[in-house]
Design a protein around this motif. Structure first.
Motif, PDB file in Angstrom:
ATOM      1  N   GLY A  65      62.435 -82.131-147.991  1.00  7.57           N
ATOM      2  CA  GLY A  65      62.623 -83.543-147.645  1.00  7.57           C
ATOM      3  C   GLY A  65      64.040 -84.065-147.746  1.00  7.57           C
ATOM      4  O   GLY A  65      64.588 -84.608-146.774  1.00  7.57           O
ATOM      5  N   ALA A  66      64.679 -83.925-148.910  1.00  8.43           N
ATOM      6  CA  ALA A  66      66.016 -84.487-149.085  1.00  8.43           C
ATOM      7  C   ALA A  66      67.039 -83.778-148.209  1.00  8.43           C
ATOM      8  O   ALA A  66      68.045 -84.376-147.819  1.00  8.43           O
ATOM      9  CB  ALA A  66      66.430 -84.396-150.556  1.00  8.43           C
ATOM     10  N   PHE A  69      67.389 -85.426-144.751  1.00 10.83           N
ATOM     11  CA  PHE A  69      68.222 -86.632-144.816  1.00 10.83           C
ATOM     12  C   PHE A  69      69.705 -86.257-144.847  1.00 10.83           C
ATOM     13  O   PHE A  69      70.528 -86.835-144.132  1.00 10.83           O
ATOM     14  CB  PHE A  69      67.862 -87.459-146.049  1.00 10.83           C
ATOM     15  CG  PHE A  69      68.763 -88.637-146.289  1.00 10.83           C
ATOM     16  CD1 PHE A  69      68.585 -89.821-145.593  1.00 10.83           C
ATOM     17  CD2 PHE A  69      69.807 -88.545-147.197  1.00 10.83           C
ATOM     18  CE1 PHE A  69      69.435 -90.897-145.802  1.00 10.83           C
ATOM     19  CE2 PHE A  69      70.655 -89.617-147.414  1.00 10.83           C
ATOM     20  CZ  PHE A  69      70.465 -90.802-146.716  1.00 10.83           C
ATOM     21  N   THR A  70      70.041 -85.260-145.683  1.00 15.03           N
ATOM     22  CA  THR A  70      71.439 -84.862-145.832  1.00 15.03           C
ATOM     23  C   THR A  70      71.972 -84.253-144.541  1.00 15.03           C
ATOM     24  O   THR A  70      73.093 -84.553-144.105  1.00 15.03           O
ATOM     25  CB  THR A  70      71.584 -83.862-146.991  1.00 15.03           C
ATOM     26  OG1 THR A  70      71.049 -84.438-148.185  1.00 15.03           O
ATOM     27  CG2 THR A  70      73.039 -83.504-147.221  1.00 15.03           C
ATOM     28  N   PHE A 112      57.114 -88.328-146.298  1.00 10.60           N
ATOM     29  CA  PHE A 112      58.388 -87.706-145.954  1.00 10.60           C
ATOM     30  C   PHE A 112      58.091 -86.313-145.415  1.00 10.60           C
ATOM     31  O   PHE A 112      57.008 -85.774-145.627  1.00 10.60           O
ATOM     32  CB  PHE A 112      59.355 -87.657-147.142  1.00 10.60           C
ATOM     33  CG  PHE A 112      58.837 -86.898-148.334  1.00 10.60           C
ATOM     34  CD1 PHE A 112      59.095 -85.533-148.481  1.00 10.60           C
ATOM     35  CD2 PHE A 112      58.108 -87.539-149.333  1.00 10.60           C
ATOM     36  CE1 PHE A 112      58.627 -84.836-149.583  1.00 10.60           C
ATOM     37  CE2 PHE A 112      57.644 -86.850-150.433  1.00 10.60           C
ATOM     38  CZ  PHE A 112      57.904 -85.491-150.557  1.00 10.60           C
ATOM     39  N   GLN A 338      73.340 -80.462-150.357  1.00 13.74           N
ATOM     40  CA  GLN A 338      73.663 -81.598-151.223  1.00 13.74           C
ATOM     41  C   GLN A 338      74.991 -81.396-151.937  1.00 13.74           C
ATOM     42  O   GLN A 338      75.705 -82.358-152.214  1.00 13.74           O
ATOM     43  CB  GLN A 338      72.530 -81.836-152.213  1.00 13.74           C
ATOM     44  CG  GLN A 338      71.271 -82.392-151.548  1.00 13.74           C
ATOM     45  CD  GLN A 338      70.323 -83.055-152.523  1.00 13.74           C
ATOM     46  OE1 GLN A 338      70.226 -82.657-153.677  1.00 13.74           O
ATOM     47  NE2 GLN A 338      69.624 -84.063-152.057  1.00 13.74           N
ATOM     48  N   ASP A 423      58.126 -85.339-155.054  1.00 16.90           N
ATOM     49  CA  ASP A 423      59.432 -85.996-154.986  1.00 16.90           C
ATOM     50  C   ASP A 423      60.485 -85.172-155.724  1.00 16.90           C
ATOM     51  O   ASP A 423      61.631 -85.044-155.274  1.00 16.90           O
ATOM     52  CB  ASP A 423      59.358 -87.397-155.596  1.00 16.90           C
ATOM     53  CG  ASP A 423      58.841 -88.445-154.629  1.00 16.90           C
ATOM     54  OD1 ASP A 423      58.783 -88.162-153.419  1.00 16.90           O
ATOM     55  OD2 ASP A 423      58.494 -89.547-155.088  1.00 16.90           O
ATOM     56  N   HIS A 426      61.155 -81.709-153.807  1.00 12.17           N
ATOM     57  CA  HIS A 426      61.976 -81.918-152.619  1.00 12.17           C
ATOM     58  C   HIS A 426      63.302 -82.587-152.953  1.00 12.17           C
ATOM     59  O   HIS A 426      64.046 -82.970-152.051  1.00 12.17           O
ATOM     60  CB  HIS A 426      61.207 -82.754-151.595  1.00 12.17           C
ATOM     61  CG  HIS A 426      60.090 -82.004-150.936  1.00 12.17           C
ATOM     62  ND1 HIS A 426      60.176 -81.513-149.655  1.00 12.17           N
ATOM     63  CD2 HIS A 426      58.855 -81.649-151.391  1.00 12.17           C
ATOM     64  CE1 HIS A 426      59.037 -80.893-149.342  1.00 12.17           C
ATOM     65  NE2 HIS A 426      58.225 -80.968-150.375  1.00 12.17           N
ATOM     66  N   ARG A 428      64.054 -85.447-153.946  1.00 13.82           N
ATOM     67  CA  ARG A 428      64.203 -86.860-153.625  1.00 13.82           C
ATOM     68  C   ARG A 428      64.417 -87.664-154.898  1.00 13.82           C
ATOM     69  O   ARG A 428      64.957 -88.767-154.863  1.00 13.82           O
ATOM     70  CB  ARG A 428      62.960 -87.364-152.894  1.00 13.82           C
ATOM     71  CG  ARG A 428      62.820 -86.845-151.465  1.00 13.82           C
ATOM     72  CD  ARG A 428      61.386 -86.922-150.954  1.00 13.82           C
ATOM     73  NE  ARG A 428      60.711 -88.173-151.247  1.00 13.82           N
ATOM     74  CZ  ARG A 428      60.765 -89.271-150.497  1.00 13.82           C
ATOM     75  NH1 ARG A 428      61.490 -89.259-149.382  1.00 13.82           N
ATOM     76  NH2 ARG A 428      60.107 -90.355-150.830  1.00 13.82           N
ATOM     77  N   ARG A 429      63.975 -87.096-156.025  1.00 13.21           N
ATOM     78  CA  ARG A 429      64.180 -87.691-157.342  1.00 13.21           C
ATOM     79  C   ARG A 429      64.556 -86.585-158.313  1.00 13.21           C
ATOM     80  O   ARG A 429      64.207 -85.415-158.119  1.00 13.21           O
ATOM     81  CB  ARG A 429      62.919 -88.418-157.830  1.00 13.21           C
ATOM     82  CG  ARG A 429      62.470 -89.531-156.929  1.00 13.21           C
ATOM     83  CD  ARG A 429      61.188 -90.174-157.421  1.00 13.21           C
ATOM     84  NE  ARG A 429      61.349 -90.877-158.684  1.00 13.21           N
ATOM     85  CZ  ARG A 429      60.351 -91.495-159.334  1.00 13.21           C
ATOM     86  NH1 ARG A 429      59.124 -91.485-158.826  1.00 13.21           N
ATOM     87  NH2 ARG A 429      60.570 -92.117-160.466  1.00 13.21           N
TER      88      ARG A 429
END
Length: 469
Positions: A65-66, A69-70, A112, A338, A423, A426, A428-429
Motif C-alpha cells: 500500500g504505502a 503512494f510513494t 487501500f 521510502q 496498516d 503495508h 501505512r503506520r
C-alpha cells in the motif's frame, strides 16, 4: 518533473546500480542536479525481462500500500499507466487470502490497494519513465570499480567506471550507491580510512522456488493473491499473485535448506505438504509458462551507516546496499522506495534553506535507518523464533516474540485489529499502531486468556474466509 537551474545542488550526480532503488534515486536527483548518470552492470533490457544482476526478479513481488503512494509521488500517473498495461490493483484484504501461522486472516475491504505485477513488468515501467527524463542517462554494461576521493578521503568526488578493458574517471558532486546486495561500499570505506559499518545479520538460509503459470480459465477461487505461512516448527510457505496477462507468479519459500525442489514432481509435492491445500489445488492443473527458478537468500543484512561517527561527504547508500530484508515479509521494495523518498525530502529542504550538500550523507543514512527499522524488527523478530536461525538475540526478545505471535493469532479472529495489523504490514503506520485501542485492548485480553484456551479455539483455522460481497 525535470531539472531546474534555480534548484541546482550540483552539476552531476552518479547512481551506482539501475534497479528500482537506483532508478527512483535518479528520478529524484534529476530535480536538483544538472545531469544524473546511472551506471548499470547488466545489458539494456529490450522489454519487461529478468536481468542477470537481479535474480530475484523471477519470483513473487507485490507493491504494498504505502509503496503505491510513494511511487505515484515520484512518477505521477504511473500506477494508472501500469494498470492500463495489465497490472492489477487489488484490495489489500478483500482480494487476498492469507493463512498465517495456523490461522486465516479475515477478508474485508481494506480501502487501500496492492499493485500486483511481475517484477520485470514493474521495473520496466519505472525504467522507461526514468529514461524519459531529459537530464538522466543510464549507461549499461559498466561496473563501478572504486570511488574517487579528495587526498584526505573526506569527500567523494566521483567513481572509476570499467567498461570491458577500458577504465574511465567519472566526476560527480554526489554519488549514490544503489548496487544492492553486492555493494562494495563497506570495503571502499575501509580503504578510505573509515571504520567498517556495523553489520547486523540474521541467517535463515532461505530459498525461493518459483514458476509462472497461466491462470486456469475455470479457476473458481475468489482471491487474486494467496499467502500461506506455516506455523513453527514448520518453515515452508507459498505465494501466488495474479499479475499481467492473466498469469500467476507462484513462489515457494523454504528455510534452513528445506528448499522446494526444482523438478515438477518435487514442486507439486512441496505444495501438497503445506498446512492448507489451496496453493496445491490452484496449480496442480495450471499450465506452466516458464522453467522452475530458484533464488537463495542466506540472510537478512543491515549495514548500520547511521551509527558511524565519521562518514565521507558526497556519498550515500540506499536500498539493498543498506538493508537486504527477508523477502518472505514482502517489504523490500517498499523500504527501498521510502528510503529514496526520505532522500528526496532532504534534498528539497536543503534547496529551500540554501544549505548545499555538506553534512547530507550522514543525515540521509539516519533518515533511511528510520524507514528500515520497523521492517527489520518485524522480519528478524519472527525469524529468530526458529532455533536454527543464526543471529544475536537481544535481551527480552522472547517476550516480544510472544506479543507478535499473539497479535498474529488474535488478528485472525478480530477484524478491527486485523485492519491495524495490515496498516503496519503495508507500512501505512509505524509500530505506534500497536497502541491503537482497536489493537491494544483486544491484544491484552487475548494474551491474558490464550494460555488457557486450545489453539484451534482461538485462531481462525478454517475454512478459508470468502471475499466480502
Amino acid at each position: 518533473m525535470t531539472y531546474s537551474s534555480e534548484r541546482q545542488l550540483g552539476a552531476h550526480a552518479v547512481v551506482i546500480g539501475g534497479s528500482i532503488a537506483g532508478l527512483a534515486a535518479a528520478r529524484i536527483l534529476s530535480e536538483h542536479f544538472g545531469k544524473v548518470t546511472v551506471i548499470e552492470r547488466d545489458p539494456a533490457p529490450q522489454g519487461p525481462e529478468a536481468r542477470k544482476g537481479a535474480p530475484q526478479m523471477r519470483h513473487a513481488h507485490a507493491l504494498l500500500g504505502a509503496a503505491n503512494f510513494t511511487l505515484e509521488k515520484m512518477y505521477p500517473g504511473i500506477i494508472t499507466q501500469m494498470e492500463r498495461a495489465g497490472a492489477l490493483l487489488i484490495d489489500s484484504a478483500a482480494d487476498v487470502a492469507m493463512y498465517q501461522y495456523g490461522g486465516w486472516k479475515p477478508r474485508f475491504v481494506a480501502g487501500f490497494q496492492t499493485l500486483n505485477a511481475s517484477r520485470p513488468f514493474l521495473e520496466w515501467h519505472i525504467r522507461k519513465r526514468t529514461e524519459s527524463i531529459a537530464n538522466v542517462e543510464v549507461r549499461h554494461e559498466r561496473v563501478v570499480d572504486r570511488l574517487l576521493t579528495t587526498s584526505s578521503g573526506e569527500r567523494v568526488t566521483g567513481v572509476v567506471v570499467k567498461y570491458g578493458a577500458h577504465e574511465t574517471n567519472l566526476l560527480a558532486d554526489l554519488v549514490v550507491d544503489a548496487a544492492g546486495r553486492g555493494t562494495r561500499a563497506p570495503r571502499w570505506l575501509e580503504a578510505m580510512g573509515y571504520e567498517r559499518p556495523i553489520e547486523q545479520e540474521v541467517k535463515v538460509d532461505l530459498a525461493y522456488t518459483s514458476r509462472i503459470y497461466e491462470k486456469p480459465g475455470n479457476f473458481a477461487g475468489d482471491w487474486r493473491g494467496l499467502g500461506i505461512y506455516s506455523r513453527l516448527p514448520g518453515h515452508r510457505a507459498a505465494f501466488i499473485f495474479e499479475v499481467e496477462h492473466g498469469h500467476w507468479v507462484v513462489s515457494f519459500p523454504g528455510y534452513f535448506k528445506d528448499h522446494c525442489p526444482t523438478d515438477e514432481e518435487g514442486l507439486l509435492a512441496y505444495a501438497r505438504s503445506l498446512p492448507v491445500p489451496d496453493a496445491y489445488e490452484a496449480i496442480r492443473h495450471a499450465k506452466p509458462l516458464t522453467d522452475i527458478a530458484i533464488h537463495k537468500v542466506p540472510s537478512s543484512r543491515w549495514f548500520r551507516y547511521d551509527k558511524m561517527t565519521r562518514f565521507p561527504e558526497r556519498f550515500i547508500a540506499i536500498g539493498d546496499s543498506v538493508s537486504s530484508l527477508n523477502p518472505a515479509f514482502g517489504q523490500g521494495m517498499l523500504v527501498s522506495l521510502q528510503g529514496v523518498d526520505k532522500l528526496s525530502m532532504l534534498l528539497a529542504e536543503r534547496v529551500i534553506k540554501r544549505q548545499g550538500l555538506y553534512g547530507l550523507p550522514l543525515e540521509a543514512q539516519v533518515k533511511i535507518a528510520e524507514v528500515v527499522l520497523p521492517a527489520w524488527l518485524l522480519s528478524t523478530t519472527m525469524d529468530l523464533r526458529y532455533p536454527q536461525t543464526v543471529g544475536d538475540r537481544p535481551f527480552g526478545i522472547g517476550t516480544v516474540q510472544r506479543i507478535f505471535v499473539d497479535m498474529l493469532d488474535m488478528t485472525s479472529m478480530n477484524e478491527d485489529a486485523c485492519r491495524v495489523f495490515y496498516d503496519m504490514l503495508h507500512m501505512r503506520r509505524g509500530p505506534e499502531a500497536l497502541f491503537d485501542r482497536r489493537m491494544l485492548l483486544p491484544l491484552l485480553e487475548y494474551m491474558a486468556t490464550s494460555p488457557f484456551i486450545p489453539l484451534d479455539k482461538r485462531i481462525r483455522s478454517g475454512p478459508r474466509p470468502l471475499a466480502p460481497a
